[in-house]
Design an enzyme around this catalytic site. Structure first.
Site, short mmCIF file in Angstrom:
data_model
loop_
_atom_site.label_atom_id
_atom_site.label_comp_id
_atom_site.label_asym_id
_atom_site.label_seq_id
_atom_site.Cartn_x
_atom_site.Cartn_y
_atom_site.Cartn_z
N TRP A 90 0.90 -1.29 0.35
CA TRP A 90 0.29 0.05 0.00
C TRP A 90 0.64 1.29 0.05
O TRP A 90 0.48 2.15 -1.10
CB TRP A 90 -1.26 -0.09 1.14
CG TRP A 90 -1.84 -0.63 1.03
CD1 TRP A 90 -2.50 -1.91 1.86
CD2 TRP A 90 -3.08 -0.92 -0.32
NE1 TRP A 90 -3.60 -3.37 0.94
CE2 TRP A 90 -3.64 -2.19 0.13
CE3 TRP A 90 -3.36 -0.43 -1.05
CZ2 TRP A 90 -4.77 -2.18 -0.77
CZ3 TRP A 90 -4.50 0.31 -1.85
CH2 TRP A 90 -4.80 -1.81 -1.65
N ASP A 115 -1.81 6.62 6.01
CA ASP A 115 -2.70 5.54 5.58
C ASP A 115 -3.24 4.85 6.95
O ASP A 115 -1.69 3.63 7.06
CB ASP A 115 -1.95 4.71 4.65
CG ASP A 115 -3.16 3.37 4.02
OD1 ASP A 115 -4.26 4.00 4.87
OD2 ASP A 115 -3.24 3.19 3.56
N LYS A 119 -12.84 -1.88 6.82
CA LYS A 119 -11.58 -2.61 7.36
C LYS A 119 -11.95 -2.53 8.74
O LYS A 119 -12.12 -4.19 9.13
CB LYS A 119 -10.06 -2.63 7.63
CG LYS A 119 -8.99 -2.16 5.93
CD LYS A 119 -9.56 -3.05 4.80
CE LYS A 119 -9.46 -2.47 3.68
NZ LYS A 119 -8.56 -1.99 2.98
C1 PLP Z 1 -7.42 -1.35 1.67
C2 PLP Z 1 -7.02 -0.63 1.96
C3 PLP Z 1 -6.32 0.58 1.25
C4 PLP Z 1 -7.22 0.46 -0.65
O1 PLP Z 1 -8.35 0.84 0.28
P1 PLP Z 1 -9.28 1.45 -0.79
O2 PLP Z 1 -10.50 2.48 0.17
O3 PLP Z 1 -9.80 0.62 -1.71
O4 PLP Z 1 -8.76 2.65 -1.60
C5 PLP Z 1 -5.51 0.95 1.30
N1 PLP Z 1 -4.52 1.12 2.30
C6 PLP Z 1 -4.51 -0.15 2.96
C7 PLP Z 1 -3.66 0.02 3.89
C8 PLP Z 1 -5.64 -0.54 2.98
O5 PLP Z 1 -5.83 -1.43 3.79
#
Ligand code: PLP
Length: 361
Positions: free
Chosen positions: A103, A173, A197
């Site tokens: 990511w 993130d 998540k």
């Molecule tokens: C799932 C995830 C993403 C992507 O998220 P979206 O909402 O599908 O854009 C980005 N970073 C991390 C750490 C993730 O677990």
């Protein structure tokens, strides 16, 4: 009749929601709080929805101890849009990225289309097994340092907050571990997460941002301008109303449970059960992440052969343990143990891991 097995959803995302939250959403589905309509069919400018939005915001502020120096934004586009949006807003000279997984690599690639970026720390050569290590002032001279607190695909998690002396604002993130444990807001300038998540249904992207950073935003495009979104109180356009509502229910569930210290305790218990079983089986299971960097949210591991992996997944499925297949880029097994996954489900998985290794090892 087949025996009744209770199901545990180990999906990496969208993922399990607390049963109590789903029950409450069902109970209020057709008539929210005496309004006679569903949250799905009411105006986002109605009093009822305004209440839902404010309630979610104040719960977040309480859970994370965020004062008025912070803005709380309910946006859309996923964490993936933030990769671009934050770079458009704050990348003027050059930006620093710490890469502990896939990511972070994507976030850097998106920012590279906007301006100059540099990986000031990376574990790519080892296949992303370790959490970042920060020397003092590692990001001095950069506009910001971007981090991924939990790398969902590799199962690599930062063991705590980044240090205070990074030399640049930390933008993180936290899509797959926000609200899974306490954090110190003073160490961050911006924290963002897709809701799907750990927080609620897909469609909502949560952005927690310090107002002094927000004021530096230079984007002229209103939908990509944190200032415009903040000024409009997340109502610049129609927000993902249902997703905000269910996320609010999850936040209430978390508060009733005892907040972040209590959920962190439960998450540590679940991770100890699963990693304990994996390590207790000798070399049968091969864990991806280094011991000190293993995620409490996603355990990623391989079995000796792909045939054994398929057999294991089939047995798990039969035992009511769902969605354990690894990410398509990585293979193997991925057990996601987000907030809503019960301790009992993780105990059952740990038992199967031990038993399977005993039989096949
Ligand atoms: C799932 C995830 C993403 C992507 O998220 P979206 O909402 O599908 O854009 C980005 N970073 C991390 C750490 C993730 O677990």
């Amino acid at each position: 009749m087949p025996p009744v097995v209770s199901l545990t959803n180990f999906s990496a995302g969208p993922s399990a929601l607390p049963a109590e939250v789903l029950e409450k959403a069902r109970a209020e589905m057709l008539d929210y709080a005496g309004t006679g309509v569903s949250v799905m069919e009411m105006s986002h400018r109605s009093r009822a929805f305004e209440g839902i939005l404010l309630d979610a915001e104040s719960r977040l502020r309480r859970l994370l101890d965020l004062d008025e120096d912070w803005a709380v934004l309910f946006l859309q586009g996923g964490a993936s849009l933030q990769f671009t949006m934050l770079a458009m807003a704050f990348l003027e000279g050059r930006a620093a990225y710490a890469l502990s997984g896939a990511w972070g690599v994507k976030a850097l690639a998106a920012a590279r289309l906007v301006g100059e970026v540099e990986a000031v720390w990376t574990d790519e050569a080892r296949g992303f097994r370790a959490e970042p290590y920060f020397t003092p002032g590692i990001a001095s001279g950069y506009d910001y340092l971007h981090l991924t607190t939990n790398e969902t695909i590799g199962g690599v998690q930062m063991s705590g907050d980044p240090p205070a002396d990074l030399g640049a604002p930390a933008i993180v993130d936290a899509s797959s571990d926000l609200l899974s444990r306490p954090l110190d807001p003073a160490r961050y300038a911006m924290i963002y997460a897709g809701a799907q998540k750990n927080l609620g249904p897909a469609g909502l992207t949560l952005v927690l941002i310090r107002r002094d950073l927000m004021a530096r935003c230079r984007t002229p495009h209103p939908m990509l301008d944190y200032r415009a979104q903040g000024k409009a109180g997340s109502l610049y356009n129609t927000p993902p109303c249902w997703s905000v509502y269910v996320t609010g229910l999850t936040l209430a569930w978390l508060e009733d449970l005892g907040g972040l210290p209590e959920i962190a305790r439960r998450n540590a218990t679940k991770a100890a059960l699963i990693y304990g079983a994996l390590e207790g089986a000798g070399s049968f299971y091969r864990l991806h992440a280094d011991p000190g960097s293993r995620s409490t949210m996603n355990a990623i591991f391989r079995l000796p052969t792909s045939e054994l992996e398929a057999e294991f997944l089939a047995e798990a499925e039969e035992g009511g343990m769902r969605e354990l297949k690894g990410h398509r880029d990585v293979g193997g097994v991925r057990a996601s143990m987000y907030n809503a996954v019960p301790v009992e489900g993780c105990a059952a998985l740990a038992d199967l891991l031990t038993d399977f290794a005993w039989r096949k090892g």
